[in-house]
Design an enzyme around this catalytic site. Sequence first.
Site, PDB file in Angstrom:
ATOM      1  N   CYS A 115      28.641  22.753  -8.240  1.00  0.00           N
ATOM      2  CA  CYS A 115      27.349  22.550  -8.905  1.00  0.00           C
ATOM      3  C   CYS A 115      26.706  23.915  -9.163  1.00  0.00           C
ATOM      4  O   CYS A 115      27.173  24.947  -8.664  1.00  0.00           O
ATOM      5  CB  CYS A 115      26.441  21.663  -8.051  1.00  0.00           C
ATOM      6  SG  CYS A 115      25.741  22.491  -6.607  1.00  0.00           S
ATOM      7  N   ASN A 153      30.772  18.604   2.577  1.00  0.00           N
ATOM      8  CA  ASN A 153      29.341  18.352   2.412  1.00  0.00           C
ATOM      9  C   ASN A 153      28.775  17.656   3.647  1.00  0.00           C
ATOM     10  O   ASN A 153      29.451  16.856   4.313  1.00  0.00           O
ATOM     11  CB  ASN A 153      29.026  17.589   1.114  1.00  0.00           C
ATOM     12  CG  ASN A 153      29.807  16.311   0.922  1.00  0.00           C
ATOM     13  OD1 ASN A 153      30.869  16.118   1.506  1.00  0.00           O
ATOM     14  ND2 ASN A 153      29.291  15.421   0.093  1.00  0.00           N
ATOM     15  N   GLU A 180      30.496  23.704  -0.645  1.00  0.00           N
ATOM     16  CA  GLU A 180      30.662  25.136  -0.912  1.00  0.00           C
ATOM     17  C   GLU A 180      29.724  25.977  -0.052  1.00  0.00           C
ATOM     18  O   GLU A 180      30.065  27.101   0.326  1.00  0.00           O
ATOM     19  CB  GLU A 180      30.409  25.430  -2.397  1.00  0.00           C
ATOM     20  CG  GLU A 180      31.373  24.733  -3.349  1.00  0.00           C
ATOM     21  CD  GLU A 180      30.885  23.373  -3.811  1.00  0.00           C
ATOM     22  OE1 GLU A 180      30.227  22.665  -3.022  1.00  0.00           O
ATOM     23  OE2 GLU A 180      31.162  23.006  -4.948  1.00  0.00           O
TER      24      GLU A 180
HETATM   25  N1  THU Z   1      28.353  18.063  -3.682  1.00  0.00           N
HETATM   26  C1  THU Z   1      29.053  19.105  -3.152  1.00  0.00           C
HETATM   27  O1  THU Z   1      29.320  19.134  -1.938  1.00  0.00           O
HETATM   28  N2  THU Z   1      29.432  20.107  -3.980  1.00  0.00           N
HETATM   29  C2  THU Z   1      29.223  20.123  -5.327  1.00  0.00           C
HETATM   30  O2  THU Z   1      29.529  21.112  -5.977  1.00  0.00           O
HETATM   31  C3  THU Z   1      28.653  18.946  -5.978  1.00  0.00           C
HETATM   32  C4  THU Z   1      27.991  17.973  -5.084  1.00  0.00           C
HETATM   33  C5  THU Z   1      27.895  16.986  -2.779  1.00  0.00           C
HETATM   34  C6  THU Z   1      26.407  16.955  -2.553  1.00  0.00           C
HETATM   35  C7  THU Z   1      26.221  15.516  -2.134  1.00  0.00           C
HETATM   36  O3  THU Z   1      26.457  15.418  -0.734  1.00  0.00           O
HETATM   37  C8  THU Z   1      27.288  14.751  -2.872  1.00  0.00           C
HETATM   38  O4  THU Z   1      28.232  15.736  -3.319  1.00  0.00           O
HETATM   39  C9  THU Z   1      26.799  13.967  -4.082  1.00  0.00           C
HETATM   40  O5  THU Z   1      26.082  14.770  -4.941  1.00  0.00           O
END
Ligand code: THU
Length: 131
Positions: free
Chosen positions: A87, A43, A56
């Site tokens: 998510c 992320n 993702e």
């Molecule tokens: N996040 C992801 O990278 N993937 C997911 O499927 C869920 C959430 C990240 C987004 C944000 O940077 C952090 O997790 C907290 O929500």
Amino acid sequence: MDIDWAGLRASAYEAMLKAYAPYSRFPVGAAGWDGSAISIGCNLENVSYGLGLCAECVLAGNHRTRGGARLIAVSVCDSRGEILLPCGRCRQVLYEFGGKELLVDHPTGPVPLGDLLRDAFGPDDLAAGRT
Ligand code: THU
């Protein structure tokens, strides 16, 4: 086809260590396999919070630019290395590159993406409703 889930999880963990998550302090790593190679993503947050990218999405971009084939398996993890389920938005993003057969890592065993995103909006819907 044999899927090396341990290897995929290890790659997701490695990717998670590269995460840029100073705002949520919730690093995420993702790894995908297309039958021949692994693509990864982490992320990437932004000071303008809404612009942050999930692991993702970064995986999808890396996979595409690497010239990867259709995704077969994906594993996502948090900072502890625990499996994380994508998510809702990321389920749709992954659907584009793996469809409903894409296997998504899950604590109780891999599940097809079609089970996590039932009756997904897909290319057929677009073709049918186009003017
Ligand atoms: N996040 C992801 O990278 N993937 C997911 O499927 C869920 C959430 C990240 C987004 C944000 O940077 C952090 O997790 C907290 O929500």
